[in-house]
Design a protein around this motif. Structure first.
Motif: not given
Length: 416
Positions: A134-145, A177-192
């Protein structure tokens, strides 16, 4: 004669040593043959104990009856000799095999006896058949993006994919089994903005990543099965499928909103990493490099409220990427066990993302300790110095965490 023979039989059997599985059948065959022989000798001996002058007519009839009931082996000395010759040859061959090829015999009989193979690789494969990874973190979704613009029809997971994850390699690695990481990057500090109150599209982007993960799961229904809890995980593994869970990699993806957490949970998210490489409204991050200046000194008040709601919903609190202060406070504050979804041991490789020993010592079932799971990161930058990230180096992290925090706390979170 019969009692003396029985005693001799018992004595001789005590000198037969059965080693491995090969001699067990031989010894059993010899024992059966010995009983037949002693039975024959006893029968013949009884016939000769009485003098022919004293033998009665009834005795003669009884003898004739016994002779009619004799087996071919008992009646024919040549047959008896052939049987004993065959058994002796079989015994000698079995003895040569047992003494000359013990490792080969072990490979054959150990699995039948419930033992692991002696070859480490074969033993590992047997264990993973019984307890899939059981893998806790796989970055497949961000590769798809990034590579495919989330165009699921252009992604062939049954072929050799870029990076490290595709269906053939998942099967070869015996991943259950594994967790699909639905990650997106941090916003730029000036943006938020300083208070993280400006809109940054991070919630929208996260919804798109949840969508692409679910679309890929649905595209391969014979391989993947969406899992929302432990029963779903067990069901998927029993069907030979890969249990697929969703994890949000950073509190910056919540848009400062506890309501967004609830909606993510309704969509299937089962862990949230409190931070990524940036501070957010909930907690401080460790950043990528040493020396990141704290913002909250660990958890903010809103961060504690977030953990309360995560505990209530059943969303795991993930402490990878967090500062040491955040990790300590969250570990102590959470009412449910926490995880590090993809972090290794800082004592083995000194980078901020890895877990220091003084926090590992807080984990356990002893007095003053809290339950948690540390899932070891395979990504080279968190394993060792450049060029030295090997499987052995990963094993060093696993063994160190087991020594400091206990064997029950270590897992895998490869970050592939």
């Amino acid at each position: 004669m019969s009692s003396r023979s029985s005693s001799s039989d018992s004595s001789s059997r005590h000198h037969i040593v059965a080693t491995n599985g090969g001699l067990v059948g031989t010894v059993a065959l010899l024992a059966v043959s010995e009983r037949l022989l002693w039975s024959n000798m006893s029968s013949n001996g009884h016939n000769h104990e009485a003098s022919p002058l004293l033998r009665s007519h009834s005795d003669s009839s009884s003898t004739q009856e016994r002779q009619r009931q004799q087996t071919p082996c008992e009646a024919d000395p040549k047959t008896r000799a052939a049987v004993w010759g065959t058994l002796t040859l079989f015994f000698v061959v079995a003895l040569i095999v047992v003494l000359g090829f013990p490792n080969k015999l072990g490979e054959i009989f150990d699995p039948l006896l419930g033992k692991l193979p002696r070859d480490p690789m074969k033993a590992a494969l047997v264990m993973m058949d019984q307890a899939p990874v059981i893998d806790g973190h796989i970055d497949l979704p961000i590769l798809a993006r990034w590579k495919y613009a989330n165009n699921v029809s252009a992604i062939d997971l049954e072929a050799d994919m870029p990076q490290h994850v595709d269906i053939p390699r998942l099967r070869k690695g015996k991943v259950g089994g594994f967790f699909w990481s639905v990650y997106v990057s941090c916003a730029h500090p000036d943006e938020e903005g300083e208070d993280f109150t400006f809109a940054s599209w991070r919630v929208r982007d996260t919804l798109e990543q949840i969508d692409v993960a679910k679309l890929l799961i649905g595209k391969y229904p014979h391989t993947f099965q969406l899992a929302l809890g432990t029963e779903d995980i067990k069901s998927a593994i029993m069907k030979g499928k890969v249990a697929s869970l969703l994890g949000v990699e950073g509190g910056h993806q919540l848009g400062n909103s506890i309501a967004v957490l609830r909606q993510y949970h309704a969509l299937g998210v089962r862990y949230v990493t409190l931070t990524h490489v940036c501070h957010n409204a909930f907690a401080d991050s460790c950043g990528m490099l040493p020396g990141m200046i704290p913002l909250h000194g660990g958890l903010s008040p809103l961060g504690r409220t977030l953990i309360d709601e995560m505990n209530r919903l059943g969303v795991l609190v993930d402490l990878s990427h967090t500062s040491d202060a955040t990790a300590m406070q969250a570990l102590n504050y959470s009412r449910a066990p926490v995880i590090w979804s993809h972090s290794s041991a800082r004592a083995v490789h000194n980078v901020p993302r890895n877990v220091p020993d003084f926090i590992l010592k807080m984990i356990g079932s002893g007095e003053g300790q809290k339950d948690a799971v540390v899932m070891v990161n395979f990504s080279p930058g968190f394993v060792s110095s450049p060029g030295n990230a090997t499987v052995k180096a990963v094993a060093d992290h696993v063994e160190h965490i087991a020594r400091v925090a206990g064997k029950k706390t270590r897992r895998l979170g490869k970050r592939f």
